[in-house]
Enzyme design. Structure first.
Site, mmCIF file in Angstrom:
data_model
loop_
_atom_site.group_PDB
_atom_site.id
_atom_site.type_symbol
_atom_site.label_atom_id
_atom_site.label_comp_id
_atom_site.label_asym_id
_atom_site.label_seq_id
_atom_site.Cartn_x
_atom_site.Cartn_y
_atom_site.Cartn_z
ATOM 1 N N ASN A 8 0.870 -1.184 0.000
ATOM 2 C CA ASN A 8 0.000 0.000 0.000
ATOM 3 C C ASN A 8 0.902 1.228 0.000
ATOM 4 O OD1 ASN A 8 -1.800 2.038 0.513
ATOM 5 N ND2 ASN A 8 -2.264 1.395 2.617
ATOM 6 N N LYS A 10 0.121 4.259 -0.327
ATOM 7 C CA LYS A 10 -0.498 5.469 0.237
ATOM 8 C C LYS A 10 -0.247 6.652 -0.707
ATOM 9 C CE LYS A 10 -0.156 3.371 4.721
ATOM 10 N NZ LYS A 10 -0.144 3.505 6.161
ATOM 11 N N HIS A 95 -9.592 1.197 4.728
ATOM 12 C CA HIS A 95 -8.328 1.413 5.441
ATOM 13 C C HIS A 95 -8.573 2.397 6.579
ATOM 14 C CE1 HIS A 95 -4.264 2.667 6.373
ATOM 15 N NE2 HIS A 95 -3.866 1.550 5.795
ATOM 16 N N GLU A 97 -6.966 4.824 7.615
ATOM 17 C CA GLU A 97 -6.743 6.243 7.269
ATOM 18 C C GLU A 97 -7.944 6.809 6.528
ATOM 19 O OE1 GLU A 97 -2.922 5.613 5.446
ATOM 20 O OE2 GLU A 97 -2.095 5.159 7.422
ATOM 21 N N GLU A 167 -5.460 -4.671 10.708
ATOM 22 C CA GLU A 167 -4.438 -3.640 10.918
ATOM 23 C C GLU A 167 -4.765 -2.837 12.177
ATOM 24 O OE1 GLU A 167 -2.421 -2.596 6.876
ATOM 25 O OE2 GLU A 167 -4.167 -1.321 7.162
ATOM 26 N N GLY A 173 2.441 2.421 10.779
ATOM 27 C CA GLY A 173 3.407 3.498 10.577
ATOM 28 C C GLY A 173 4.109 3.950 11.849
ATOM 29 N N SER A 207 3.321 -1.895 10.496
ATOM 30 C CA SER A 207 4.773 -1.953 10.694
ATOM 31 C C SER A 207 5.382 -3.321 10.356
ATOM 32 C CB SER A 207 5.139 -1.535 12.123
ATOM 33 O OG SER A 207 4.705 -0.207 12.376
#
Ligand code: PGA
Length: 248
Positions: A8, A10, A95, A97, A167, A173, A207
């Site tokens: 991904n 991003k 996701h 985000e 996730e 991250g 991560s």
């Protein structure tokens, strides 16, 4: 059971940078077990460039989001037929985000999952709890609720066509890993939450790096990785793919 490594990207990489990545990555495919599916999810603007370069290779193309309508007055949105036209086979939906910064709801994610399936695009449905939810012992409730919301109203045979991704928000991250055994427990809960998920690949994300990927895939309910930061470098992504293996 399939194993999948999905990158991904991003909001990283221009078309030029994406082209450089693919040209290097395609030279690194040796030693990646043939059964491992490799998916690159660049930003919309680089889909066409990546699509052209991976044509005829074992690498598949994914998008990071999409609208659920085929067309219409939805400024700034991208539709399933537009993605299918570029050779997109996967789409990441829900996701964290997207949920957090763009207020996506389970209902919208459900519309998107249905739209993806109706265009033969495989949804990679992401679920995960926040640190506050984990601390309050609400992880199972949160992830099973998100899973049921995303897959609401789908028959088991439609459910069997999705890919799930667990996730935990606090691991994305941040460099803070979720303990692999603990991640497996949550992935097993996701698998058990909706009928039709028994043979669906469940990816772990948060991560994931070449050094820790093996620890996750070693567990029975983990069938691969959804990787952000470590997917941006061709060598690191190829190394990650090598760590994947296929389970009976
Ligand atoms: P990360 O991101 O690997 O950079 O933690 C994972 C993701 O958000 O899919």
């Amino acid at each position: 059971m399939r194993s999948i490594i999905a990158g991904n990207w991003k909001m990283y990489k221009t078309t030029h940078e994406a082209a450089l990545f693919v040209d290097e990555f395609l030279g690194l495919l040796t030693d990646i077990p043939a059964e491992v599916e490799i998916v690159l999810c660049p930003p919309f603007t680089a889909l066409e460039t990546v699509s052209e370069r991976i044509r005829g290779t074992r690498v598949a193309l994914g998008a990071q989001n999409m609208h659920w309508e085929d067309r219409g007055a939805f400024t700034g949105e991208i539709s399933p037929p537009m993605l299918a036209d570029l050779g997109v086979q996967f789409v990441i939906l829900g996701h964290s985000e997207r949920r957090r910064y763009f207020a996506e709801t389970d209902q919208e994610i459900n519309f998107k999952v249905r739209a993806a399936l109706s265009h033969s695009i495989t949804p990679i449905v992401a679920v995960g709890e926040s640190l506050a939810e984990r601390d309050a012992d609400q992880t199972q409730e949160r992830v099973t609720g998100q899973t049921r919301g995303a897959l609401s109203g789908l028959a088991a045979d439609a459910v069997s066509k999705v890919v799930m991704a667990y996730e935990p928000l606090w691991a994305i991250g941040t460099g803070k890993n979720c303990d692999p055994e603990c991640a497996n427990t949550v992935m097993a809960q996701i698998r058990a939450s909706v009928s039709g998920l028994a043979n669906v690949p469940i990816l772990y994300g948060g991560s994931v790096k070449p050094e820790n990927a093996r620890a996750y895939i070693a567990y029975p309910d983990c069938n691969g990785g959804l990787v952000g930061g470590a997917s941006l470098d061709p060598k690191s992504f190829a190394q990650l793919a090598r760590e994947m293996h296929v389970k009976a």
